[in-house]
Design an enzyme around this catalytic site. Sequence first.
Site, PDB file in Angstrom:
ATOM      1  N   HIS A 272       0.898  -1.207  -0.023  1.00  0.00           N
ATOM      2  CA  HIS A 272       0.051   0.177   0.038  1.00  0.00           C
ATOM      3  C   HIS A 272       0.681   1.245   0.064  1.00  0.00           C
ATOM      4  CE1 HIS A 272      -3.108   2.935   1.150  1.00  0.00           C
ATOM      5  NE2 HIS A 272      -3.947   1.960   0.727  1.00  0.00           N
ATOM      6  N   ASP A 329      -7.992  -5.285  -0.313  1.00  0.00           N
ATOM      7  CA  ASP A 329      -8.453  -6.175  -1.301  1.00  0.00           C
ATOM      8  C   ASP A 329      -8.201  -7.563  -1.128  1.00  0.00           C
ATOM      9  OD1 ASP A 329      -7.529  -3.465  -3.376  1.00  0.00           O
ATOM     10  OD2 ASP A 329      -9.723  -4.125  -3.047  1.00  0.00           O
TER      11      ASP A 329
HETATM   12  C1  SDX Z   1      -6.252  -0.094  -3.114  1.00  0.00           C
HETATM   13  O1  SDX Z   1      -4.319   4.252  -2.102  1.00  0.00           O
HETATM   14  C2  SDX Z   1      -5.370   3.771  -1.558  1.00  0.00           C
HETATM   15  O2  SDX Z   1      -5.690   4.232  -0.439  1.00  0.00           O
HETATM   16  C3  SDX Z   1      -6.015   2.599  -2.415  1.00  0.00           C
HETATM   17  C4  SDX Z   1      -6.988   1.782  -1.509  1.00  0.00           C
HETATM   18  C5  SDX Z   1      -8.019   2.500  -1.166  1.00  0.00           C
HETATM   19  O3  SDX Z   1      -8.822   2.179  -0.256  1.00  0.00           O
HETATM   20  O4  SDX Z   1      -8.458   3.508  -2.268  1.00  0.00           O
HETATM   21  O5  SDX Z   1      -6.472   1.519  -0.446  1.00  0.00           O
HETATM   22  C6  SDX Z   1      -7.356   0.530  -2.158  1.00  0.00           C
HETATM   23  O6  SDX Z   1      -6.032   0.229  -4.244  1.00  0.00           O
HETATM   24  C7  SDX Z   1      -5.276  -1.009  -2.177  1.00  0.00           C
HETATM   25  C8  SDX Z   1      -4.273  -1.707  -3.014  1.00  0.00           C
HETATM   26  C9  SDX Z   1      -4.432  -2.638  -4.324  1.00  0.00           C
HETATM   27  N1  SDX Z   1      -3.546  -3.057  -5.089  1.00  0.00           N
HETATM   28  C10 SDX Z   1      -2.841  -4.084  -5.012  1.00  0.00           C
HETATM   29  O7  SDX Z   1      -2.950  -4.855  -4.169  1.00  0.00           O
HETATM   30  C11 SDX Z   1      -1.741  -4.460  -6.193  1.00  0.00           C
HETATM   31  C12 SDX Z   1      -0.412  -4.886  -5.577  1.00  0.00           C
HETATM   32  N2  SDX Z   1       0.034  -4.110  -4.784  1.00  0.00           N
HETATM   33  C13 SDX Z   1       1.191  -3.133  -5.601  1.00  0.00           C
HETATM   34  O8  SDX Z   1       1.011  -2.805  -6.997  1.00  0.00           O
HETATM   35  C14 SDX Z   1       1.687  -1.901  -4.764  1.00  0.00           C
HETATM   36  O9  SDX Z   1       1.752  -2.248  -3.339  1.00  0.00           O
HETATM   37  C15 SDX Z   1       0.628  -0.542  -4.714  1.00  0.00           C
HETATM   38  C16 SDX Z   1       0.182  -0.201  -6.163  1.00  0.00           C
HETATM   39  C17 SDX Z   1      -0.383  -0.858  -3.728  1.00  0.00           C
HETATM   40  C18 SDX Z   1       1.357   0.526  -3.997  1.00  0.00           C
HETATM   41  O10 SDX Z   1       2.447   0.750  -4.891  1.00  0.00           O
HETATM   42  P1  SDX Z   1       3.513   2.004  -4.536  1.00  0.00           P
HETATM   43  O11 SDX Z   1       3.285   2.778  -3.393  1.00  0.00           O
HETATM   44  O12 SDX Z   1       3.813   2.864  -5.792  1.00  0.00           O
HETATM   45  O13 SDX Z   1       4.884   1.116  -4.311  1.00  0.00           O
HETATM   46  P2  SDX Z   1       5.970   0.623  -5.289  1.00  0.00           P
HETATM   47  O14 SDX Z   1       5.322  -0.015  -6.530  1.00  0.00           O
HETATM   48  O15 SDX Z   1       6.867   1.549  -5.284  1.00  0.00           O
HETATM   49  O16 SDX Z   1       6.544  -0.600  -4.308  1.00  0.00           O
HETATM   50  C19 SDX Z   1       7.485  -0.531  -3.441  1.00  0.00           C
HETATM   51  C20 SDX Z   1       8.536  -1.820  -3.520  1.00  0.00           C
HETATM   52  C21 SDX Z   1       8.927  -2.116  -5.052  1.00  0.00           C
HETATM   53  O17 SDX Z   1      10.203  -3.070  -4.792  1.00  0.00           O
HETATM   54  P3  SDX Z   1      11.729  -2.067  -4.955  1.00  0.00           P
HETATM   55  O18 SDX Z   1      11.633  -1.647  -6.486  1.00  0.00           O
HETATM   56  O19 SDX Z   1      11.693  -1.227  -3.732  1.00  0.00           O
HETATM   57  O20 SDX Z   1      12.559  -3.184  -4.930  1.00  0.00           O
HETATM   58  O21 SDX Z   1       7.774  -2.714  -3.340  1.00  0.00           O
HETATM   59  C22 SDX Z   1       7.526  -3.741  -4.192  1.00  0.00           C
HETATM   60  C23 SDX Z   1       7.865  -3.058  -5.393  1.00  0.00           C
HETATM   61  O22 SDX Z   1       8.353  -4.107  -6.480  1.00  0.00           O
HETATM   62  N3  SDX Z   1       5.962  -4.164  -4.131  1.00  0.00           N
HETATM   63  C24 SDX Z   1       5.597  -5.278  -4.299  1.00  0.00           C
HETATM   64  C25 SDX Z   1       4.326  -5.725  -4.176  1.00  0.00           C
HETATM   65  N4  SDX Z   1       4.013  -3.964  -4.014  1.00  0.00           N
HETATM   66  C26 SDX Z   1       5.289  -3.262  -3.671  1.00  0.00           C
HETATM   67  N5  SDX Z   1       6.279  -6.430  -4.627  1.00  0.00           N
HETATM   68  C27 SDX Z   1       5.487  -7.724  -4.893  1.00  0.00           C
HETATM   69  N6  SDX Z   1       4.149  -7.594  -4.607  1.00  0.00           N
HETATM   70  C28 SDX Z   1       3.590  -6.548  -4.423  1.00  0.00           C
HETATM   71  N7  SDX Z   1       2.374  -6.549  -4.128  1.00  0.00           N
END
Ligand code: SDX
Length: 393
Positions: A272, A329
């Site tokens: 998140h 989710d």
């Molecule tokens: C919702 O914003 C909100 O409030 C949203 C929400 C709401 O109520 O409106 O809460 C609802 O959308 C919840 C999130 C649902 N999405 C998912 O579950 C999809 C999977 N999650 C990721 O794609 C990610 O965690 C996000 C999109 C939720 C957040 O992405 P960020 O904040 O842009 O973080 P990032 O992509 O920069 O990740 C930081 C690091 C990275 O690794 P490094 O490059 O630092 O090595 O964490 C890793 C990412 O690769 N990472 C994950 C991951 N999420 C982040 N690695 C594997 N699996 C994951 N799910």
Amino acid sequence: QSGYITLDPGFKNTGATKSAITFLDGEKGVLKYRGYKIEELAEKSTFLEVAYLLIYGELPTQAVLEKFRSDIKAQMLVHEDMKNFFAGFPSKSHPMGQLSCLVGALSAFYPESLNPNQTEEEEYQTIVNLIGKMPTIVSWIQKKSLGHPVVYPKKDLGYIDNFMNMIFGEVNCDKIFDDAVLDAMRVLLILHADHEQNCSTSTVRIVGSSNANLYASISAGINALWGPLHGGANQAVIEMLEDIKNDGGDVQKYLDKAKDKNDPFRLMGFGHRVYKNFDPRAKIIKKAADEVLEKLGVKDPVLDIAKGLEKAALEDQYFIDRKLYPNVDFYSGIIYRALGFNSEMFTVLFALGRLPGWIGQWKEMRDNKEPIGRPRQVYIGETDREYVDLKNR
Ligand code: SDX
């Protein structure tokens, strides 16, 4: 200042607005609507009471709440002419595309909504109109996917009972629901109701900042929510858990895939932007999932896989280092599935819950007379080039 631009992709470090609606503490995993803890509202409140709180800022008195409820119920019928273009959707078209189209089309039937200077009362009528019609529109989409006739809202049913009857009931055959089912929907809708400046809410605010009408702004928010990185994750989680189940249940294999930088796969339902601790909603939903499945006598193998995946991820250094926890989710789809929804409807249910939050945020932006959203950029393209005639290229 002119010439001084701070680059901030994804607005990770940008405060876009001042808001009094929802408070998040990402480090501590705290979520409050208008100062009330989500845990308390999920236990004691109703969805329409929370909707009123988010939009108008105060818990309503009995009289105000009764008027809000009856004004909404009076608007639950959708104009029959909307069926004409709705009939054009192929039966397999994604529910989110249908929802954004139908919500956007409401301005054609309620042109008074196009006036950016509505009085408070006129705006209230536009708001209760949308809150009333959303569950009916969602039920049309569900019935279309089954090829079944729509079921109409009933005067003697409450908001959630009406919604569930329009979804699962049949013409002249009302469906009676176990209290556990209705209560699970109440909790889920409350937990999804707002979440400060997430992707879809920011979309609603920026579209509304151009003086676009409420229906157009909410339709834009629905489209933003559709993405699997945002609200679409609840559908993607169930599809991922199904894949793991069909692939022998080897959660470690999928954890490793999620950690492989050459593999675009991410663990859906994890991570998140703001929460660097447990998403408080995920905790409540996980508990509700156990209770609802137990009450309904549903044994869902993907629940066990979800718990195994969560346990493995919480003990994995990659996820610990990045503070990746289950989000809203991760478990919600398991309850929706147990209630009888197919996975393509899950994000539509997220939108139904998020509607009051989107409306409240849109109203706050308008009440505060915020300027039209128009970020700048850092230009990295070509500087100065002469035109070359086609024959010389
Ligand atoms: C919702 O914003 C909100 O409030 C949203 C929400 C709401 O109520 O409106 O809460 C609802 O959308 C919840 C999130 C649902 N999405 C998912 O579950 C999809 C999977 N999650 C990721 O794609 C990610 O965690 C996000 C999109 C939720 C957040 O992405 P960020 O904040 O842009 O973080 P990032 O992509 O920069 O990740 C930081 C690091 C990275 O690794 P490094 O490059 O630092 O090595 O964490 C890793 C990412 O690769 N990472 C994950 C991951 N999420 C982040 N690695 C594997 N699996 C994951 N799910």
